[in-house]
Design a protein around this motif. Sequence first.
Motif, PDB file in Angstrom:
ATOM      1  N   CYS A   1       9.693  -4.428   7.182  1.00  0.00           N
ATOM      2  CA  CYS A   1       9.381  -4.260   6.326  1.00  0.00           C
ATOM      3  C   CYS A   1       7.798  -2.986   5.298  1.00  0.00           C
ATOM      4  N   THR A   2       8.726  -1.927   5.193  1.00  0.00           N
ATOM      5  CA  THR A   2       8.386  -0.460   4.529  1.00  0.00           C
ATOM      6  C   THR A   2       8.406  -0.988   2.797  1.00  0.00           C
ATOM      7  N   GLY A   3       7.689   0.353   2.252  1.00  0.00           N
ATOM      8  CA  GLY A   3       7.984   0.725   0.636  1.00  0.00           C
ATOM      9  C   GLY A   3       7.114   1.696   0.340  1.00  0.00           C
ATOM     10  N   PRO A   4       7.195   2.483  -0.034  1.00  0.00           N
ATOM     11  CA  PRO A   4       5.734   3.554  -0.830  1.00  0.00           C
ATOM     12  C   PRO A   4       4.665   2.936  -2.022  1.00  0.00           C
ATOM     13  N   ASN A   5       4.248   3.946  -1.400  1.00  0.00           N
ATOM     14  CA  ASN A   5       2.428   3.105  -2.555  1.00  0.00           C
ATOM     15  C   ASN A   5       2.846   2.652  -3.985  1.00  0.00           C
ATOM     16  N   SER A   6       3.638   3.098  -4.426  1.00  0.00           N
ATOM     17  CA  SER A   6       4.042   3.149  -6.046  1.00  0.00           C
ATOM     18  C   SER A   6       5.594   2.985  -6.469  1.00  0.00           C
ATOM     19  N   GLU A   7       6.125   2.447  -7.410  1.00  0.00           N
ATOM     20  CA  GLU A   7       7.883   3.103  -7.239  1.00  0.00           C
ATOM     21  C   GLU A   7       7.426   4.038  -8.168  1.00  0.00           C
ATOM     22  N   SER A   8       6.943   4.824  -8.000  1.00  0.00           N
ATOM     23  CA  SER A   8       7.051   6.535  -8.424  1.00  0.00           C
ATOM     24  C   SER A   8       6.660   7.668  -7.134  1.00  0.00           C
ATOM     25  N   ASP A   9       6.756   6.483  -6.177  1.00  0.00           N
ATOM     26  CA  ASP A   9       6.868   7.581  -5.453  1.00  0.00           C
ATOM     27  C   ASP A   9       8.584   7.598  -4.923  1.00  0.00           C
ATOM     28  N   ILE A  10       9.467   7.948  -5.782  1.00  0.00           N
ATOM     29  CA  ILE A  10      10.523   7.994  -4.959  1.00  0.00           C
ATOM     30  C   ILE A  10      11.086   8.880  -4.098  1.00  0.00           C
TER      31      ILE A  10
END
Length: 367
Positions: free
Chosen positions: A71-80
């Motif tokens: 699993c990965t993901g950016p720090n915030s949902e705005s980090d498109i």
Amino acid sequence: MRKKVLAVVLGAAMVASMSSMVMAADAEETVTPNEEYSFEVVVKSYQSSYWQAAVKGIQDEADAIGVKVNCTGPNSESDIADQVNMLNNAISQNPDGIGLAACDQDSVLDSLTKAKEAGIPVVCFDSGVPNAPEGSVYSTIATDNYGAGAVAAENLYPAVKDKIKEMVDAGTVVQVGEVNQDCTAESTSNRGLGFIDKFIELATADGYTVAVTGNEFFVNNCSDAGDESSANIVIQTAVPSQTTVELCATEASKLLNVENMVAIFGSNQVAAEGILTANQNLSVLGSDPETKILAAGFDAGSTIKAAVKDGTMFGAVTQSPLAMGKNTVDILTKIANGEEVEDLPTQGYWYNVDNMEDDSIAPNLYD
């Protein structure tokens, strides 16, 4: 090794109704991998407990059925841009499948084309990608928002049913309020319509006539707007000019000041918090329908959870990130097995002071 997919059924597998606790879409099911699969999952962020709950569901199910998931993901949902880079990196790993909760629907289109060309199936969860290249997304797992709104009405209506009868018998027109942060997003607009239509259905079954007033979208798109001049119950709908808690609070304040208001619904976290903000100056909300207005919210968050716990808010509907995570792993595994898959609507959970600590509810009450 990735198995060749035998068939993919595209299209929504919508359910007819939704219980206050469990939908059929989330029923327990045993999924067995044919091989030792490896999947990549890209979430919207690790910033909120909502996504932490989704990751927990992913990891728990991966451990349970014996597949590998990264699993990965950016720090915030705005980090498109960061998320797009993570998605492209996931594709480069050549996994047996990819789970994706896209921060921005259009930003991932080129990446989905790459995944399709590489023969990597993608399962979207929480949010779909409506303009995805044909054949790139095999399944979308998301909340049945219309059904989730109906859950709020299914739980709120019985609580005010006796009060409604008392008022109607006395010749009083009953008022019900609804605050929506907007009428353009699929999620909030469908939740709002789901609440209205179910409330109409339940009230009509008891012999009452219902009218819907206020915002034109909800008046024009509900099951039956009725006639206000002859209605026993009037559902007043409100949408602020911008999607802020403060402006939702302004609309909520107007509704809470309406004479004979017995219940109010906020169709997402912003709207629900707006109702609670308005109540700070009015103190009209509570859990006793004889003396207070009963409020139902949507989503969780510390403000809403605290209000439910202390009885200010009668209850709320939360989405199920834990189940979304579990179902993402299951569907990726089915695709890798060569099984048919389809879109999957997930449940909404009704919670109140009595059940919010239950094991089936608490993991979904994100902050």
